[in-house]
Design a protein around this motif. Structure first.
Motif, PDB file in Angstrom:
ATOM      1  N   ASP A   5       0.846  -1.184   0.000  1.00 43.82           N
ATOM      2  CA  ASP A   5       0.000   0.000   0.000  1.00 43.82           C
ATOM      3  C   ASP A   5       0.885   1.238   0.000  1.00 43.82           C
ATOM      4  O   ASP A   5       1.971   1.236   0.586  1.00 43.82           O
ATOM      5  N   ILE A  76      -6.403   6.374   2.006  1.00 38.91           N
ATOM      6  CA  ILE A  76      -6.315   4.932   2.227  1.00 38.91           C
ATOM      7  C   ILE A  76      -6.615   4.663   3.691  1.00 38.91           C
ATOM      8  O   ILE A  76      -6.208   5.423   4.565  1.00 38.91           O
ATOM      9  N   THR A  78      -5.815   2.798   6.915  1.00 35.43           N
ATOM     10  CA  THR A  78      -4.528   2.251   7.351  1.00 35.43           C
ATOM     11  C   THR A  78      -4.640   1.286   8.528  1.00 35.43           C
ATOM     12  O   THR A  78      -3.628   0.806   9.028  1.00 35.43           O
ATOM     13  N   GLN A  85      -8.250  -0.369   1.907  1.00 34.22           N
ATOM     14  CA  GLN A  85      -9.297   0.195   1.049  1.00 34.22           C
ATOM     15  C   GLN A  85      -8.917   1.633   0.709  1.00 34.22           C
ATOM     16  O   GLN A  85      -8.430   2.377   1.549  1.00 34.22           O
ATOM     17  N   ARG A  86      -9.164   1.997  -0.521  1.00 32.36           N
ATOM     18  CA  ARG A  86      -8.871   3.359  -0.971  1.00 32.36           C
ATOM     19  C   ARG A  86     -10.159   4.043  -1.391  1.00 32.36           C
ATOM     20  O   ARG A  86     -11.121   3.391  -1.779  1.00 32.36           O
TER      21      ARG A  86
END
Length: 115
Positions: A5, A76, A78, A85-86
């Motif tokens: 990520d 995003i 975290t 997930q964005r």
């Protein structure tokens, strides 16, 4: 090769007020909050949605989020169950934040007076 990520930007307390708030769609509520150290995102199913609608995702408690490099509109998650997930914030023609997207779902901002 390892897919990682992206690293979020450091927390900017000056930007937090423009992003924090309550956002809704027809079935869910999303709350972005600033705790002084970072932003969090909480997702819940509206109480009027029948539990029998099994396609709805589960509620998620407040989890940390960070803005991504670039135009600063993307974020995003975290931590927690939504980690990785964005999403992105949407703005009106005047530049005000009016919505947020998460997992392919769009949420409109709820004016503070109606919360």
């Amino acid at each position: 090769m390892v897919d990682r990520d992206p690293e979020p930007l450091p927390y900017d307390p000056a930007r937090a007020p423009e992003l924090a708030g309550r956002y809704e769609n027809d079935a869910m509520t999303l709350v972005i909050a600033a705790d002084g150290a970072g932003l969090t995102l909480e997702v819940g199913i509206k109480p009027e949605i029948p539990a029998s609608e099994s396609e709805m995702p589960a509620d998620h408690p407040a989890e940390s989020v960070g803005l991504l490099p670039g135009d600063g509109e993307e974020y995003i998650v975290t931590g927690g169950g939504l980690k990785g997930q964005r999403g992105f914030f949407t703005r009106d023609a005047g530049g005000a934040v009016v919505g947020i997207a998460l997992a392919g779902r769009l949420f409109g901002r709820v004016p503070a007076a109606s919360m």
